[in-house]
Design an enzyme around this catalytic site. Sequence first.
Site, PDB file in Angstrom:
ATOM      1  N   GLU A 163       0.829  -1.209   0.000  1.00 33.99           N
ATOM      2  CA  GLU A 163       0.000   0.000   0.000  1.00 33.99           C
ATOM      3  C   GLU A 163       0.867   1.264   0.000  1.00 33.99           C
ATOM      4  O   GLU A 163       0.431   2.324  -0.448  1.00 33.99           O
ATOM      5  CB  GLU A 163      -0.929  -0.002   1.232  1.00 33.99           C
ATOM      6  CG  GLU A 163      -2.258   0.678   0.968  1.00 33.99           C
ATOM      7  CD  GLU A 163      -3.296   0.439   2.060  1.00 33.99           C
ATOM      8  OE1 GLU A 163      -4.482   0.491   1.752  1.00 33.99           O
ATOM      9  OE2 GLU A 163      -2.914   0.217   3.232  1.00 33.99           O
ATOM     10  N   HIS A 223       8.210 -26.284   0.127  1.00 32.25           N
ATOM     11  CA  HIS A 223       7.523 -27.347  -0.613  1.00 32.25           C
ATOM     12  C   HIS A 223       6.424 -26.794  -1.515  1.00 32.25           C
ATOM     13  O   HIS A 223       5.553 -27.531  -1.949  1.00 32.25           O
ATOM     14  CB  HIS A 223       6.946 -28.366   0.381  1.00 32.25           C
ATOM     15  CG  HIS A 223       8.013 -29.004   1.221  1.00 32.25           C
ATOM     16  ND1 HIS A 223       8.609 -30.197   0.898  1.00 32.25           N
ATOM     17  CD2 HIS A 223       8.630 -28.568   2.352  1.00 32.25           C
ATOM     18  CE1 HIS A 223       9.525 -30.488   1.801  1.00 32.25           C
ATOM     19  NE2 HIS A 223       9.562 -29.512   2.695  1.00 32.25           N
ATOM     20  N   LYS A 278     -14.246   1.760  -3.091  1.00 37.03           N
ATOM     21  CA  LYS A 278     -15.111   2.122  -1.961  1.00 37.03           C
ATOM     22  C   LYS A 278     -16.306   2.925  -2.459  1.00 37.03           C
ATOM     23  O   LYS A 278     -17.431   2.733  -2.015  1.00 37.03           O
ATOM     24  CB  LYS A 278     -14.335   2.993  -0.961  1.00 37.03           C
ATOM     25  CG  LYS A 278     -13.364   2.251  -0.091  1.00 37.03           C
ATOM     26  CD  LYS A 278     -12.866   3.198   0.984  1.00 37.03           C
ATOM     27  CE  LYS A 278     -11.613   2.705   1.638  1.00 37.03           C
ATOM     28  NZ  LYS A 278     -10.951   3.733   2.437  1.00 37.03           N
TER      29      LYS A 278
HETATM   30  O1  PA5 Z   1      -2.782   2.036   5.909  1.00 29.99           O
HETATM   31  C1  PA5 Z   1      -3.888   2.521   5.782  1.00 29.99           C
HETATM   32  O2  PA5 Z   1      -4.085   3.744   5.861  1.00 29.99           O
HETATM   33  C2  PA5 Z   1      -5.102   1.646   5.547  1.00 29.99           C
HETATM   34  O3  PA5 Z   1      -4.745   0.313   5.354  1.00 29.99           O
HETATM   35  C3  PA5 Z   1      -6.062   1.750   6.711  1.00 29.99           C
HETATM   36  O4  PA5 Z   1      -5.409   1.343   7.890  1.00 29.99           O
HETATM   37  C4  PA5 Z   1      -7.319   0.919   6.520  1.00 29.99           C
HETATM   38  O5  PA5 Z   1      -7.934   1.254   5.318  1.00 29.99           O
HETATM   39  C5  PA5 Z   1      -8.309   1.151   7.660  1.00 29.99           C
HETATM   40  O6  PA5 Z   1      -8.605   2.506   7.768  1.00 29.99           O
HETATM   41  P1  PA5 Z   1      -9.192   3.135   9.073  1.00 29.99           P
HETATM   42  O7  PA5 Z   1      -8.196   2.994  10.150  1.00 29.99           O
HETATM   43  O8  PA5 Z   1      -9.463   4.570   8.726  1.00 29.99           O
HETATM   44  O9  PA5 Z   1     -10.446   2.384   9.394  1.00 29.99           O
END
Ligand code: PA5
Length: 407
Positions: A253, A280, A396
């Site tokens: 990410e 494996h 989303k």
């Molecule tokens: O790293 C990030 O920003 C995301 O993976 C968030 O942690 C994830 O989308 C969850 O978001 P939130 O903490 O706003 O619920």
Amino acid sequence: MENILYFTVRQNLLRKKNELFEAIKEEEKKVGYYHLPFSNTQKIKVQLQHLNSEIQDIVVIGIGGSSLGAKAVYNFLKPQKSFAKRLFFLESTDPLNIQNLIKQINLEKTHFFIISKSGTTLETIALFKYFFNKCKKEQFSIISELNSPLAKVAKELNASFFEIPKNVGGRFSVLSNVGLVPLAMVGVDIDKLLLGARKIYKSFFEDGYIKDTLLKKALFYAKKHQQFHINVLFAYSESFKYFVQWYIQLWGESLGKRQKHSIFNVGLTPIGLIGPEDQHSFLQLIMEGTRDKTITFLTIKNFMQDLSIPDISFEPLKELDMLNNLSFDTLINLQSQSIKEALLMQEDIPVDEIILENVDEESIGKLIFYYELLTSLVGYLIDVNTYNQPGVELGKKILKEKLKDCK
Ligand code: PA5
């Protein structure tokens, strides 16, 4: 913690190290996660004392950066430590998974931590509503950014509230209240966790042993990111199962983006493997497949237990009697060393090894901060905004439209 690099960084790249270090020093002033190892944990401990002493089970409801870090730490320590309470993580809207959790916990003696930085994450809110409907409101604590919609709910319910700092991104938040609160609640030594992270911070920013290694490794990954665009973390212990998931989220990410100063998309693809079982399954692809992967072995020096193989002989299995009396920790480390040597013999697969000293809070704290730093360094070098995730927004938005149509 040691990190041995088995690849070399060309001389002209070494000259770039100072430039990179100065850039990260600048970034450190603005980005919140760098400072988390220096947090004072007293406030957390005092606040947690007010929660019901009858609590047996803790459930974290959160997803992505709001759950994976604590899950990684808890599951790393679990085989080694006895915890006062059980900790569960509920991330998914999968109804089977929800049902499965309900079977395992004692609902009346459970406390829920609802964790969301934005305070609006659909999965988290859906699960929160489900359990809110089944439990008393005193069974909920909220961890979120100040003034988020969820923080406002906490106020309305008069629920216990823990803040997530604005300048700490979700996937970099394990050492903030996001990870520290649920971990402290079950008895993890959060001071030791921060101590480990602090040691890596100091070693990097104050000219210690890790600085040169991290800069070299980041320069190599970034310089070669088109050829070696897959980064395999090959962890030799089941207890790293969730740590590799945390790594996959952090790396993926943070680094898969459109570049800041070009129209091109770049990215490094994380893969998490657990040894020896993935020897494996996936090893063949590494050994003889396309040369597009770097391999990092993650091993444990001291497993802190003494299980061994008994001295039993079976005539048809005589040739495996060399296993007799061998301890399992020696065996698993010999396995990782053998695979590492086999890969090094190929000469065109970049390999390195991270060795953790012990199975304890300090070691995992070091490892977490090491990976966070590495991610920041590589992100800077490949010219992406390491801390945002615009690519997840469109899906989303489409889901929200679909949900409206369901009504
Ligand atoms: O790293 C990030 O920003 C995301 O993976 C968030 O942690 C994830 O989308 C969850 O978001 P939130 O903490 O706003 O619920």
